[in-house]
Motif scaffolding. Structure first.
Motif: not given
Length: 483
Positions: A190-200
């Motif tokens: 039930g925990i919603t979210g998105k799958n992403r590649v996050y780079k800084c």
């Protein structure tokens, strides 16, 4: 005599070496005697103590709700290093030590990594060793990474106390569900979210869609699951307690059995709530009608050990070479067990008591040999254990006027029916009495004092080695069995 030497060694070690066992006990729904210890290597900072208090106070409220109004933190001791400056509000520790602390505040295990963790190498449902927090975490400098410290403390407490595990898995962050979707390892779904590649890099950050690995059919290693900021799901604390809506542990209704979480792997796919609700803590409590009071804190500062040997030289000690046996135990303690820096005195007693050595600080063998030269050589007269204890208090007061946290090592055959006269004084003193009783008639003294006074640690020795344990188990608080 060889058997006796072995017994004496074990007795002294069991009685006098510091334990690394947690002191926490559950009383009327509240956890008592929780110990939080600050490592001596941590720079002195009064804010650290205040932040620890705030963390435990907010954790207590969060824990109470998460456990369906059953459990909270009742009283907590914060153990302050000896190298920190003293304060009138600091008291001497009694049983508490860094080695047995439930929570340790120390530098990161790896430089630059302030990650909180619980030392947990146990099976599902078994208590772990201790929780490790860094000073920066306690001071709130890592809140953006880990969320409020009180919530994180409850997450780690569940590891420590109930032996549950994380509901994520850094090695397997994603899995293929039965619905043929790639899901993030979590509980609940039930925990919603998105799958992403996050780079800084260089002050700028980019966010890209995750790519599927053709071999694993899962997202690549650089892909992460980012929960949405606004959630409605209440579970689970063992996945991400920092989410505002999360107030519960995963239970039968929302448990995600498909995910390769550490909880599923370690606990045979049982939910965290199933493990927790089957613990002794839950079996021995019922929900409370009213909210609990805030925790009570004690500030304890580690200092040199203050200890007085109280030795029985009454006439009955001449029986069965008890005097020699007592001196052998005292000698072993002085030479093998007492730490340098400790303050040690000595009192003899028969029908009255006398001071044989005021407190002296152990720095070398010279001080130990001086004390050894004061051991009794003749056994005569009656027996007054209370005289010995009262005189020891007078010796201790010269260095520690409050007596609390100081120790008395009482070696006696216990043939004294008047020990009840000083039980109240011992109880009120806050001193720790180590009782080594020699002979079958020691039962009276051990029963009378052990049953009425907290802080007495008792073991006994009976002349007949075959009946040693059968006699001891009647009246000793110890569970040690010597074969």
């Amino acid at each position: 005599m060889g058997l006796f030497r072995g017994l004496v060694s074990l007795l002294v070690l069991f009685l006098l070496q510091r334990s690394n066992t947690s002191l926490v006990r559950l009383n009327d729904n509240g956890y008592e005697d929780l110990v939080i210890a600050i490592d001596p290597g941590v720079p002195e900072d009064g804010k650290l103590i205040e932040q620890l208090k705030d963390m435990v106070t907010t954790a207590s409220t969060y824990l109470f709700e998460a456990t369906q109004k059953r459990l909270f933190f009742k009283n907590v001791s914060i153990l302050i290093p000896k190298n920190w400056e003293g304060s009138p509000e600091y008291k001497r520790p009694k049983h508490e030590s860094y080695e047995q602390a439930d929570v340790r505040v120390a530098a990161p295990a790896l430089p630059g990594r302030d990650e909180p963790y619980t030392r947990q190498f146990t099976e599902c449902g078994e208590k772990a060793e201790y929780i490790h927090f860094t000073p920066d975490f306690v001071l709130g400098k890592k809140q953006n990474e880990y969320g409020p410290s009180g919530r994180l403390f409850v997450h780690e407490w569940a590891h420590l106390r109930w032996g549950v595990f994380d509901e994520y898995n850094e090695e397997k962050p994603f899995y293929n569900s039965t619905s043929k979707k790639i899901e993030a390892t979590r509980c609940s779904t039930g925990i919603t979210g998105k799958n992403r590649v996050y780079k800084c890099q260089g002050g700028s950050c980019t966010e890209n869609l995750c790519k599927i690995n053709s071999t694993t059919k899962l997202y690549g290693k650089d892909c992460q699951f980012f929960p949405n900021k606004v959630q409605t799901e209440k579970a689970s604390i063992m996945f991400m307690q920092s989410i505002d809506s999360v107030l519960e542990f995963c239970n039968a209704e929302n448990h995600n059995q498909e995910a390769p979480s550490l909880q599923n792997i370690k606990c045979n796919f049982r939910s965290t709530w199933e493990v927790i609700s089957n613990s002794e803590d839950f079996k021995n409590t019922t929900p409370m009608a009213a909210p609990p009071p805030p925790p009570v804190f004690s500030l304890l500062r580690i200092s040199e050990r203050i200890l007085c040997l109280v030795l029985d030289k009454s006439g009955s000690m001449s029986s069965s070479t008890r005097l020699d046996r007592m001196n052998q135990a005292a000698k072993y303690f002085l030479l093998q067990t007492v730490e340098n820096g400790s303050w040690v005195g000595m009192v003899h007693f028969d029908s009255a008591a006398s001071v044989k050595s005021e407190l002296i600080q152990i720095k070398s063998d010279s001080e130990k040999n001086k004390l050894l030269g004061s051991l009794p050589t003749v056994a005569l007269g009656g027996t007054s254990i209370c005289s010995g204890i009262t005189t020891a208090f007078q010796v201790i007061k010269k260095l520690n006027p409050q007596i609390d946290g100081s120790e008395i090592v009482l070696l006696t055959d216990g043939e004294d029916s008047t020990t009840g006269r000083c039980t109240d004084a011992v109880k009120q003193s806050g001193a720790i009495i180590h009782l080594i009783a020699l002979g079958p008639d020691a039962e009276k003294a051990v029963i009378q004092m052990n049953s009425q006074v907290d802080g007495i640690r008792g073991l006994c020795y009976h002349e007949c080695s075959k009946c040693f344990y059968s006699h001891c188990k009647i009246y000793s608080s110890s569970k040690y069995s010597i074969q």
